[in-house]
Motif scaffolding. Structure first.
Motif, PDB file in Angstrom:
ATOM      1  N   VAL A  51       0.837  -1.205   0.000  1.00 24.90           N
ATOM      2  CA  VAL A  51       0.000   0.000   0.000  1.00 24.90           C
ATOM      3  C   VAL A  51       0.868   1.251   0.000  1.00 24.90           C
ATOM      4  CG1 VAL A  51      -1.651   1.325   1.383  1.00 24.90           C
ATOM      5  CG2 VAL A  51      -1.988  -1.136   1.054  1.00 24.90           C
ATOM      6  N   GLN A  52       1.910   1.244   0.812  1.00 26.83           N
ATOM      7  CA  GLN A  52       2.782   2.408   0.914  1.00 26.83           C
ATOM      8  C   GLN A  52       3.514   2.673  -0.395  1.00 26.83           C
ATOM      9  OE1 GLN A  52       5.836   2.045   3.854  1.00 26.83           O
ATOM     10  NE2 GLN A  52       6.350   4.211   3.836  1.00 26.83           N
ATOM     11  N   ILE A  53       4.028   1.624  -1.012  1.00 28.30           N
ATOM     12  CA  ILE A  53       4.796   1.792  -2.240  1.00 28.30           C
ATOM     13  C   ILE A  53       3.925   2.287  -3.393  1.00 28.30           C
ATOM     14  CG2 ILE A  53       5.934   0.457  -4.068  1.00 28.30           C
ATOM     15  CD1 ILE A  53       7.297  -1.138  -1.916  1.00 28.30           C
ATOM     16  N   THR A  54       2.721   1.745  -3.499  1.00 32.26           N
ATOM     17  CA  THR A  54       1.862   2.094  -4.636  1.00 32.26           C
ATOM     18  C   THR A  54       1.068   3.369  -4.420  1.00 32.26           C
ATOM     19  OG1 THR A  54       0.072   0.708  -3.763  1.00 32.26           O
ATOM     20  CG2 THR A  54       1.634  -0.321  -5.302  1.00 32.26           C
ATOM     21  N   GLY A  55       0.922   3.817  -3.164  1.00 32.21           N
ATOM     22  CA  GLY A  55       0.118   5.000  -2.888  1.00 32.21           C
ATOM     23  C   GLY A  55      -1.369   4.742  -2.895  1.00 32.21           C
ATOM     24  N   MET A  56      -1.777   3.482  -2.930  1.00 34.78           N
ATOM     25  CA  MET A  56      -3.194   3.140  -2.889  1.00 34.78           C
ATOM     26  C   MET A  56      -3.702   3.228  -1.448  1.00 34.78           C
ATOM     27  SD  MET A  56      -4.265   2.260  -6.024  1.00 34.78           S
ATOM     28  CE  MET A  56      -3.688   1.618  -7.611  1.00 34.78           C
ATOM     29  N   ALA A  57      -5.030   3.140  -1.282  1.00 35.77           N
ATOM     30  CA  ALA A  57      -5.626   3.269   0.048  1.00 35.77           C
ATOM     31  C   ALA A  57      -5.636   1.956   0.809  1.00 35.77           C
ATOM     32  CB  ALA A  57      -7.052   3.800  -0.068  1.00 35.77           C
ATOM     33  N   SER A  58      -5.788   0.841   0.087  1.00 35.17           N
ATOM     34  CA  SER A  58      -5.952  -0.458   0.743  1.00 35.17           C
ATOM     35  C   SER A  58      -5.230  -1.534  -0.047  1.00 35.17           C
ATOM     36  CB  SER A  58      -7.444  -0.823   0.858  1.00 35.17           C
ATOM     37  OG  SER A  58      -8.165   0.196   1.509  1.00 35.17           O
ATOM     38  N   GLY A  59      -5.014  -2.663   0.622  1.00 34.36           N
ATOM     39  CA  GLY A  59      -4.386  -3.801  -0.034  1.00 34.36           C
ATOM     40  C   GLY A  59      -4.799  -5.091   0.630  1.00 34.36           C
ATOM     41  N   ALA A  60      -4.608  -6.191  -0.083  1.00 32.49           N
ATOM     42  CA  ALA A  60      -5.012  -7.492   0.459  1.00 32.49           C
ATOM     43  C   ALA A  60      -4.239  -8.614  -0.219  1.00 32.49           C
ATOM     44  CB  ALA A  60      -6.513  -7.712   0.260  1.00 32.49           C
ATOM     45  N   ILE A  61      -4.075  -9.701   0.519  1.00 27.72           N
ATOM     46  CA  ILE A  61      -3.602 -10.964  -0.051  1.00 27.72           C
ATOM     47  C   ILE A  61      -4.818 -11.864  -0.131  1.00 27.72           C
ATOM     48  CG2 ILE A  61      -2.117 -12.972   0.264  1.00 27.72           C
ATOM     49  CD1 ILE A  61      -0.208 -11.148   1.823  1.00 27.72           C
ATOM     50  N   ASN A  62      -5.237 -12.193  -1.333  1.00 29.57           N
ATOM     51  CA  ASN A  62      -6.450 -12.975  -1.560  1.00 29.57           C
ATOM     52  C   ASN A  62      -6.102 -14.352  -2.111  1.00 29.57           C
ATOM     53  OD1 ASN A  62      -8.254 -10.904  -0.790  1.00 29.57           O
ATOM     54  ND2 ASN A  62      -8.070  -9.949  -2.798  1.00 29.57           N
ATOM     55  N   ILE A  63      -6.677 -15.369  -1.519  1.00 28.36           N
ATOM     56  CA  ILE A  63      -6.539 -16.745  -1.984  1.00 28.36           C
ATOM     57  C   ILE A  63      -7.848 -17.155  -2.656  1.00 28.36           C
ATOM     58  CG2 ILE A  63      -6.151 -19.139  -1.306  1.00 28.36           C
ATOM     59  CD1 ILE A  63      -3.690 -17.275  -1.065  1.00 28.36           C
ATOM     60  N   ILE A  64      -7.748 -17.705  -3.862  1.00 27.05           N
ATOM     61  CA  ILE A  64      -8.935 -18.061  -4.649  1.00 27.05           C
ATOM     62  C   ILE A  64      -9.137 -19.569  -4.595  1.00 27.05           C
ATOM     63  CG2 ILE A  64     -10.102 -17.833  -6.859  1.00 27.05           C
ATOM     64  CD1 ILE A  64      -9.335 -15.167  -5.598  1.00 27.05           C
ATOM     65  N   THR A  65     -10.246 -20.004  -4.013  1.00 24.29           N
ATOM     66  CA  THR A  65     -10.597 -21.422  -3.999  1.00 24.29           C
ATOM     67  C   THR A  65     -11.506 -21.711  -5.184  1.00 24.29           C
ATOM     68  OG1 THR A  65     -12.560 -21.130  -2.618  1.00 24.29           O
ATOM     69  CG2 THR A  65     -10.447 -21.374  -1.484  1.00 24.29           C
ATOM     70  N   ALA A  66     -12.127 -22.881  -5.180  1.00 25.37           N
ATOM     71  CA  ALA A  66     -12.981 -23.255  -6.311  1.00 25.37           C
ATOM     72  C   ALA A  66     -14.171 -22.323  -6.454  1.00 25.37           C
ATOM     73  CB  ALA A  66     -13.455 -24.697  -6.144  1.00 25.37           C
ATOM     74  N   ASP A  67     -14.701 -21.799  -5.340  1.00 22.57           N
ATOM     75  CA  ASP A  67     -15.909 -20.973  -5.442  1.00 22.57           C
ATOM     76  C   ASP A  67     -15.881 -19.730  -4.560  1.00 22.57           C
ATOM     77  OD1 ASP A  67     -16.044 -22.247  -3.033  1.00 22.57           O
ATOM     78  OD2 ASP A  67     -17.889 -23.360  -3.459  1.00 22.57           O
ATOM     79  N   GLU A  68     -14.732 -19.448  -3.898  1.00 21.75           N
ATOM     80  CA  GLU A  68     -14.680 -18.295  -3.002  1.00 21.75           C
ATOM     81  C   GLU A  68     -13.342 -17.578  -3.096  1.00 21.75           C
ATOM     82  OE1 GLU A  68     -17.546 -19.541   0.741  1.00 21.75           O
ATOM     83  OE2 GLU A  68     -15.459 -20.220   0.753  1.00 21.75           O
ATOM     84  N   GLN A  69     -13.333 -16.349  -2.615  1.00 23.54           N
ATOM     85  CA  GLN A  69     -12.105 -15.597  -2.393  1.00 23.54           C
ATOM     86  C   GLN A  69     -11.941 -15.378  -0.895  1.00 23.54           C
ATOM     87  OE1 GLN A  69     -10.735 -11.838  -4.550  1.00 23.54           O
ATOM     88  NE2 GLN A  69     -11.460 -10.962  -2.617  1.00 23.54           N
ATOM     89  N   HIS A  70     -10.780 -15.764  -0.356  1.00 24.26           N
ATOM     90  CA  HIS A  70     -10.481 -15.608   1.062  1.00 24.26           C
ATOM     91  C   HIS A  70      -9.360 -14.597   1.221  1.00 24.26           C
ATOM     92  CE1 HIS A  70     -12.635 -19.303   2.605  1.00 24.26           C
ATOM     93  NE2 HIS A  70     -12.654 -19.495   1.300  1.00 24.26           N
ATOM     94  N   THR A  71      -9.602 -13.555   1.985  1.00 23.10           N
ATOM     95  CA  THR A  71      -8.566 -12.575   2.295  1.00 23.10           C
ATOM     96  C   THR A  71      -7.817 -13.042   3.531  1.00 23.10           C
ATOM     97  OG1 THR A  71      -9.881 -10.771   1.359  1.00 23.10           O
ATOM     98  CG2 THR A  71      -8.081 -10.163   2.831  1.00 23.10           C
TER      99      THR A  71
END
Length: 425
Positions: A51-71
């Protein structure tokens, strides 16, 4: 017959899900939301730095399963679980490259997404980098986003990509640490000195982990991310890489010494396979490797690990004035002896026994970094075959390593650890 009806995309997705399970993912999503367990601090630090490097407001590490996204880690938002259909990252995490969208309201992939159109959020600028395992499986994304229109210059894109690679290294570290813990628990019952050895390894693992966390925190506290941030990232990469190397080598060391299954192994083919495994090292050094036309009666997996350690060492510890030249020889009489001869720096007489012990490294000028596990692993592989390792000089300069692999036996015979012969169909 039913398996043959599964199409290729379905097979690839099933394979990807198996990789996620091996990594223990998704993890921390539900727990972090309920406040019972916090995400790993090293992952949180990486998201904050993104977030700091890009200057964006938020960030996340998201894992994608067969039918969901888990942060599994987030900064600026609360970790949550959403459907894969609603996920922005699910649209691009298998692309294999960074995605930068200055205005998601004008991008056909995202314009109707609930995180863009105001139903769940009002994201306008979005960037993500796929999280790809060393084996090539896409696990999810490291993403950053904000409600304002914003682009990323090349330097910030590179920083985000470096951080994504660090996320993978942390996940790899967690996986290897779990495997190491399991292996140590198994071996501890039969190895009297393992407790002291594990304590020494744990001490060596703490230093690079401390560096990862410390420099990540420095990155968060620095107001000017364009200057020192790149240096912090390089330090993070180096520390995590050294830790992973140590864990992997210790894991390999701890697994040697149990049961083995002997097979006829063509030496030239095994050396060729090892050469491919370490091809960048071979190419960069200009190493020449030759192998005898012989067959050894040995455990093929352990023999390959043995050869890889010895050949890689011969290249890494070469003389600066001569390209590495390595010959792999074999004696296949009553006792099998594998010999690896090089023209490198050599090892002093007084050091030839102790370098076969775990975590012993020579302090010599110009030597590359290492963990002191490789030759100890070779010694354990030889012991598992009923033999030993000895080190002498190479005439004209260099090191000659002789590995006694015990007597040859009938195809598939048990090793000294009592392995039953491999079954036949």
């Amino acid at each position: 017959m039913q398996d043959a009806l599964i199409d290729q995309p379905r097979l690839e997705e099933l394979s990807r899900q198996a990789v996620l399970r091996a990594y223990g993912l998704p993890s921390h999503a539900g727990e972090a939301t309920s406040g019972e367990v916090s995400p790993p601090p090293e992952l949180l630090n990486l998201v904050r730095l993104a977030v700091q490097i890009t200057g964006m407001a938020s960030g996340a590490i998201n894992i994608i399963t067969a039918d969901e996204q888990h942060t599994i880690a987030a900064h600026g938002i609360k970790p949550e679980v959403c459907s894969r259909e609603d996920s922005m990252c699910s649209k691009v995490f298998q692309s294999g490259e960074i995605t930068v969208v200055p205005d998601a309201t004008r991008d056909h992939r995202f314009v109707n997404n609930p995180f863009v159109n105001g139903v769940k959020f009002s994201i306008r600028s979005y960037a993500s980098v796929p999280l790809v395992s060393p084996a090539g499986s896409a696990l999810g994304s490291l993403c950053v986003f904000t409600s304002d229109r914003q682009d990323l210059d090349p330097e910030r894109r590179e920083g985000l990509e470096i951080l994504a690679s660090q996320v993978i290294e942390v996940l790899e570290l967690q996986l290897r640490t779990r495997q190491l813990a399991d292996a140590l628990a198994t071996v501890r019952r039969s190895n009297e000195d393992l407790a002291g050895f594990a304590a020494r390894v744990s001490h060596d693992l703490k230093n690079p982990l401390t560096a990862i966390l410390g420099y990540a925190e420095l990155g968060e506290q620095d107001d000017s991310v364009s200057g020192p941030a790149a240096g912090y990232l390089r330090i993070i990469r180096g520390s995590a890489g050294r830790m992973l190397e140590t864990v992997q080598e210790v894991l390999g060391f701890s697994r040697v010494g149990g049961s083995i299954t002997r097979e006829r192994v063509p030496l030239a083919a095994a050396v060729s396979a090892v050469r491919q495994d370490i091809l960048p090292l071979v190419r960069d050094s200009g190493a020449g490797i030759t192998a005898a036309d012989a067959e050894l009666d040995a455990d093929p997996t352990l023999l390959r690990a043995l050869l890889q350690n010895l050949i890689a060492n011969a290249i890494k510890y070469s003389r600066p004035d001569a390209a590495p030249r390595i010959a792999v020889l074999a004696e296949t009489g009553d006792t099998q002896v594998l010999t690896v001869v090089d023209n490198g720096k050599g090892i002093a007489t007084e050091d030839r026994t102790r370098v076969l012990e775990p975590l012993v490294r020579l302090s010599r000028e110009g030597d590359p970094p290492g963990t002191g596990i490789g030759l100890a692993t070779c010694a354990r592989i030889a012991a598992a075959h009923g033999g030993s390792v000895s080190i002498t000089d190479t005439p004209g300069g260099g090191t000659t390593v002789r590995v006694d692999l015990g007597p040859a036996g009938p195809l598939g015979a048990s090793g000294p650890a009592g392995t039953a012969p491999r079954g036949r169909a």
